[in-house]
Structures are given as structure tokens and as C-alpha cells.
Write a protein that holds these residues in place. Structure first.
Motif, PDB file in Angstrom:
ATOM      1  N   SER A  51     -19.287 -13.677  -4.416  1.00 13.15           N
ATOM      2  CA  SER A  51     -20.159 -14.850  -4.331  1.00 13.15           C
ATOM      3  C   SER A  51     -19.328 -16.110  -4.087  1.00 13.15           C
ATOM      4  O   SER A  51     -18.103 -16.113  -4.207  1.00 13.15           O
ATOM      5  CB  SER A  51     -20.956 -14.995  -5.629  1.00 13.15           C
ATOM      6  N   GLU A  52     -20.016 -17.174  -3.760  1.00 11.20           N
ATOM      7  CA  GLU A  52     -19.354 -18.464  -3.547  1.00 11.20           C
ATOM      8  C   GLU A  52     -18.694 -18.938  -4.841  1.00 11.20           C
ATOM      9  O   GLU A  52     -17.640 -19.561  -4.824  1.00 11.20           O
ATOM     10  CB  GLU A  52     -20.372 -19.489  -3.049  1.00 11.20           C
ATOM     11  N   TYR A  53     -19.311 -18.637  -5.986  1.00 14.10           N
ATOM     12  CA  TYR A  53     -18.757 -18.989  -7.289  1.00 14.10           C
ATOM     13  C   TYR A  53     -17.382 -18.343  -7.480  1.00 14.10           C
ATOM     14  O   TYR A  53     -16.459 -18.963  -8.011  1.00 14.10           O
ATOM     15  CB  TYR A  53     -19.710 -18.531  -8.396  1.00 14.10           C
ATOM     16  N   GLN A  54     -17.237 -17.094  -7.039  1.00 14.41           N
ATOM     17  CA  GLN A  54     -15.974 -16.389  -7.202  1.00 14.41           C
ATOM     18  C   GLN A  54     -14.908 -16.919  -6.239  1.00 14.41           C
ATOM     19  O   GLN A  54     -13.731 -16.917  -6.566  1.00 14.41           O
ATOM     20  CB  GLN A  54     -16.171 -14.890  -6.960  1.00 14.41           C
ATOM     21  N   ARG A  86     -12.770 -19.526 -14.372  1.00 16.04           N
ATOM     22  CA  ARG A  86     -13.498 -18.289 -14.082  1.00 16.04           C
ATOM     23  C   ARG A  86     -12.905 -17.159 -14.916  1.00 16.04           C
ATOM     24  O   ARG A  86     -11.710 -17.121 -15.163  1.00 16.04           O
ATOM     25  CB  ARG A  86     -13.384 -17.943 -12.601  1.00 16.04           C
ATOM     26  N   GLU A  98     -20.862 -15.284 -11.430  1.00 16.03           N
ATOM     27  CA  GLU A  98     -21.404 -16.340 -12.286  1.00 16.03           C
ATOM     28  C   GLU A  98     -22.461 -15.779 -13.223  1.00 16.03           C
ATOM     29  O   GLU A  98     -23.329 -15.027 -12.811  1.00 16.03           O
ATOM     30  CB  GLU A  98     -22.014 -17.445 -11.436  1.00 16.03           C
TER      31      GLU A  98
END
Length: 76
Positions: free
Chosen positions: A29-32, A43, A74
């Protein structure tokens, strides 16, 4: 028979040199992918994937960290 053995050997080599979280962790994901800004919480790392990378082929951990796949998605 020699081609089969050679093909299987190459396949096993490729699998052993790959990184666990990138292959088995699902889509990143973009979060990662995004590094947290100052003041944001860090994180969390997928401990199982990190241990597997270290035991099976430690350079795979470099790939996992570079792609962000080593980080947990997330929380909801």
C-alpha cells in the motif's frame, strides 16, 4: 533429464534468493511505501517476514525494505 534438473535447480535458486514479504505479503500500500514524516509514528515491521529473510537469504531483507513490503499495512 539434465534439463529438468537444471530447470529445477535454477527455480529453487530464484525462490531462495527472493524476499519473503515481497512475495507472500500481498500488495504494497501507499502507507507502506511512504516514509513517515517527523513527528509521525514509525511503521511496524513484519517480524515473521524479517526472520524468514534472515534465515533463508538475508539480502532478501534489503529488497523487502526497499519496496516497503516488510512493513505492516496500515491498521484500521
Amino acid at each position: 533429464m539434465k534439463k529438468l534438473v537444471k530447470s529445477v535447480s535454477i527455480g529453487l535458486l530464484i525462490v531462495s534468493m527472493s524476499s519473503c514479504a515481497t512475495i507472500f505479503g500481498g500488495p504494497v500500500s501507499e502507507y507502506q511505501r511512504t516514509k513517515p514524516a517527523d513527528g509521525e509514528p514509525q511503521r511496524e515491521v513484519r517480524v515473521g517476514a524479517l526472520i524468514a529473510d534472515i534465515i533463508l537469504f538475508w539480502p532478501g531483507a534489503i529488497v523487502d525494505f526497499a519496496t516497503g513490503a516488510i512493513y505492516k499495512p496500515e491498521g484500521k
